[in-house]
Design a protein around this motif. Sequence first.
Motif, short mmCIF file in Angstrom:
data_model
loop_
_atom_site.label_atom_id
_atom_site.label_comp_id
_atom_site.label_asym_id
_atom_site.label_seq_id
_atom_site.Cartn_x
_atom_site.Cartn_y
_atom_site.Cartn_z
N LYS B 50 0.62 2.39 0.71
CA LYS B 50 1.86 3.34 0.39
C LYS B 50 1.97 4.30 1.52
O LYS B 50 3.05 5.00 1.79
CB LYS B 50 1.92 4.15 -0.80
CG LYS B 50 0.56 5.30 -0.98
CD LYS B 50 0.73 6.01 -2.22
CE LYS B 50 -0.51 6.89 -2.42
NZ LYS B 50 -0.24 7.50 -3.90
N PRO B 89 7.19 -0.85 -2.89
CA PRO B 89 6.41 0.30 -2.90
C PRO B 89 6.00 0.69 -4.23
O PRO B 89 6.82 0.49 -4.97
CB PRO B 89 7.40 1.35 -2.19
CG PRO B 89 8.46 0.71 -2.52
CD PRO B 89 8.60 -0.69 -2.52
N GLU B 90 4.79 1.41 -4.34
CA GLU B 90 4.46 2.10 -5.54
C GLU B 90 5.34 2.95 -6.12
O GLU B 90 5.78 3.06 -7.34
CB GLU B 90 3.08 2.81 -5.12
CG GLU B 90 2.23 3.14 -6.38
CD GLU B 90 0.89 3.71 -6.06
OE1 GLU B 90 0.03 3.30 -5.52
OE2 GLU B 90 0.98 5.22 -6.32
#
Lengths: 275, 169
Positions: B50, B89-90
Amino acid sequence: MKYTYYPGCSLKSTEIGYENSLRASSEILGIELKELPEWNCCGATIFPKLNYKSYLLLSTRNLALAESYGEDLVTACNGCLTALNKVNFYLQNNRDILEKINGVLGKSGLNYQGKIKIRHFLEVLVKDIGKKIIGEKIKKGIHGIKVASYYGCQYSRPFGPEHPENPQYLENLLEILGAEIVDFSHKTNCCGGILTISEESCLKLIKDILEEAENSKVDCIVTICPLCEINLQLYQKRIKIFIPVVYFTQLLGYSLGIEISKLGKEIFSLKKLLK
Amino acid sequence: MEKIVDKIKICIQCGTCSSSCPLNFAMDIPMRKLIGLIKAGYIKKVLKSKTFWLCLSCYFCKIRCPKNIDLPEVMYNLHEICLKENILPENEITLQIYKAFMKVVNNFGRNFEPLMLFFSLYKFPKKLLKFLPLGIFFLKAKRIHLFPYKIKNSDSLKNLLKEADLIEI
């Protein structure tokens, strides 16, 4: 002095007070700002992350439009300043890519030769107009008001007109207005930008800035960027530190004798201190 | 990816970038290590991190790097590679905000905050609701318009953006 003016999206909507105070002050100081007609978004820091080619096109379209007027392109938004400058320098150093972008822009009759200079309004005030002229036009001054000058990140980095970590123009200007200036070590730290919406960790950045201001016992934080102003203002309730945040153009406008009601809402928070 | 490797090959792994980054504390892989991983070829691990999604574009790392590496640019390029490889993305919201911003600008030529926020957060109603009082405040203060301003050449700009997508850089 004549300039082409690039307001950017924020100064035309939520941060209209910034634009109003900037325009009113310019008028008094004899700065002629001609707004770039039909400008588009600069691409900010978002387009270069997800689509670099769109970013190049967006910024170059603005530069091509501005080039036909010949004057320096002036903005008061740090984000626009860096986004436009970044593309400008990139294309000046990569002429082959400039040609390709021009190939596309040509379809709407535009062409960019790489000749424009992009500048922040603060730099224009201090460098082009100067201490003497501003000093002569001051009617009230803001004596006794204690301020923290906060530049945010993208004014001085990466292409700023001054030292990337210790710029001075804002202090220079505020000094002319009569303010009491404190040393502010967070002056070029980042406010979190647009990531404050999605990332809790950004709150720490805002907290650090507000805390230093609180510890220095300032009456207000002075900003030169719309996004900094929004972030520093918006999260005060959550952080539980309350300090007025105003634009430098509002303090300038007030000092030049402009009525407070014409300068935008941010400066109302200082009303008790301004006589 | 080759372009990125080319940009970072002179890195001396000094760690100035990590220690300069204001969000270093929130990153799963510090910047210095991320660059080291790219050099060593651990690309998948890099793309799943991230770290670069947290880049604020504050340019501390760039101006302090003793080898003058344009690190924000490397962080930017990693976003685009992720999108091409469909690695999300997280923190979903960040990508939604970016996409929303681009959608609004592509259509109107400029940003229009209320619509941008709506497109960003309609999948996350709780978060969207938090911004409602602010929206009402801005509307009452006449600091946002009811409708977006569309630049005169917005249609032609849309076409230009499509064509720019076809060039090679």
